[in-house]
Design a protein around this motif. Structure first.
Motif: not given
Length: 377
Positions: A328-331, A336-337, A372-373
């Motif tokens: 999640f963090l990588e993507q 750009g978040l 993502f979900e």
């Protein structure tokens, strides 16, 4: 004959600002940073930066006085309150408060998360020195700081010199929206929620807040204190922590954090341009509602905080499968978040959506969460 075409003057590009959900130091308004950039080398035609001029000069004193006037207007601070712009952040006030206000008496502390726990631990050091008694009214530790203990279960003192609590726990995402109904003078840490919605300052004896969430850069702490609380400091209170002394010296007992103070004034200007605290409060409610609705509509994301105490500034959430946290963090960064990793004490994710975070950024985050979900849920 020179036939070479004249070089084109490069056009100045607008700064590329990425969605930044950092808990602090946090996002500042783009307009404020642009103005500071314009004035950095030549402030008001002086040929100097504002950080290069004396804090004792009439020009800088005007900057300081304007910032205080703007803050008083934004928060509707009554005349019988003094406003201080000091250094050391909110954490230094964990010491300053008992040194100024305990005065051999008794103080009540409510702990609802990491920062209020730190505050009482520091106060207890002065209890051991015999400066007064520190009473733990109640703690949310048993429910992992996801709710506030029911007030009927609180162990409230009959004669407390003050009652201390943290209005918004940045790490746990828990907010107390209404002041506790107690007889003692209320002392509140509003570091991560000041100026996010209208409050009645007169309900508090003292409000303090580190600047690096909604006010400006780190290095500054704002103190709003009722006049009758001055002049009670212990003889052991260091001069720079003595509120009465700092009021007498107009926050300039020593060289203040002049650039942070100046930037805070620019933030106050920006807030006024947005329509004031009431207007920004409505936007904050929209941002929080959008993010919480996305979480609540999903079986993939979860926020554990009791509904009535969900922070509108800091939104922690976990994934159904913690093994996906890293992905999640990588993507999210690829999208750009930035700065969505939760605090190590809580885990998961956290989106801090302070005043300077626009609604558009929250919408981008929500869109990413839904995508993502779909991919991993």
């Amino acid at each position: 004959m020179n036939t070479q075409a004249p070089a084109e003057t490069p056009t100045k590009k607008a700064p590329h600002r990425v969605p930044n959900f950092c808990a602090g130091p946090a996002t500042m308004p783009t307009a404020v940073l642009e103005r500071a950039q314009e004035e950095l080398l030549d402030w008001q035609g002086s040929g100097m930066s504002v950080m290069e001029i004396s804090h004792r000069s009439k020009d800088y004193i005007a900057v300081a006085q304007k910032a205080e006037t703007k803050l008083r207007s934004l928060m509707d601070i009554p005349d019988n309150y003094k406003v201080l712009f000091l250094q050391g952040g909110a954490s230094l006030q964990f010491s300053a408060i008992p040194l100024n206000l305990l005065n051999g008496g008794r103080a009540d502390y409510l702990t609802t998360g990491t920062w209020s726990v730190k505050a009482i631990k520091e106060a207890q050091r002065y209890e051991k020195l015999g400066l007064g008694d520190i009473n733990l009214v109640a703690t949310g530790k048993d429910n992992k700081f996801t709710d506030v203990p029911t007030q009927s279960d609180w162990n409230i003192s009959d004669d407390a010199a003050y009652f201390h609590y943290c209005a918004n726990e940045t790490i746990h995402g828990l907010q107390i929206f209404e002041p506790p109904q107690v007889d003692a003078t209320l002392i509140v840490d509003m570091s991560s929620c000041i100026l996010s919605q209208p409050i009645d300052v007169s309900k508090f004896g003292m409000i303090y807040a580190g600047a690096q969430k909604n006010i400006g850069p780190a290095g500054l702490v704002i103190i709003i204190i009722r006049e009758d609380l001055l002049g009670q400091a212990s003889e052991w209170c260091p001069m720079l922590l003595n509120y009465e002394h700092q009021v007498e010296k107009e926050s300039m007992s020593n060289t203040p954090a002049t650039y942070s103070w100046y930037l805070a004034g620019l933030v106050f200007d920006w807030l006024e341009e947005q329509g004031g605290v009431a207007a920004i409060g409505k936007i904050n409610q929209q941002k929080a509602a959008l993010l919480y609705q996305t979480i609540d509509d999903s079986s993939f994301y979860n926020n554990p905080v009791a509904l009535k105490h969900r922070s509108i500034m800091n939104v922690p959430f976990t994934l159904a499968d913690s093994n996906l946290d890293k992905v999640f963090l990588e993507q999210s960064e690829k999208a750009g978040l930035f700065n969505l990793k939760g605090h190590r004490d809580v885990g998961g994710m956290r989106a801090s959506i302070y005043n300077a975070v626009p609604l558009e950024w929250v919408q981008l985050l929500v869109n990413f969460m839904k995508d993502f979900e779909k991919q991993y849920g």
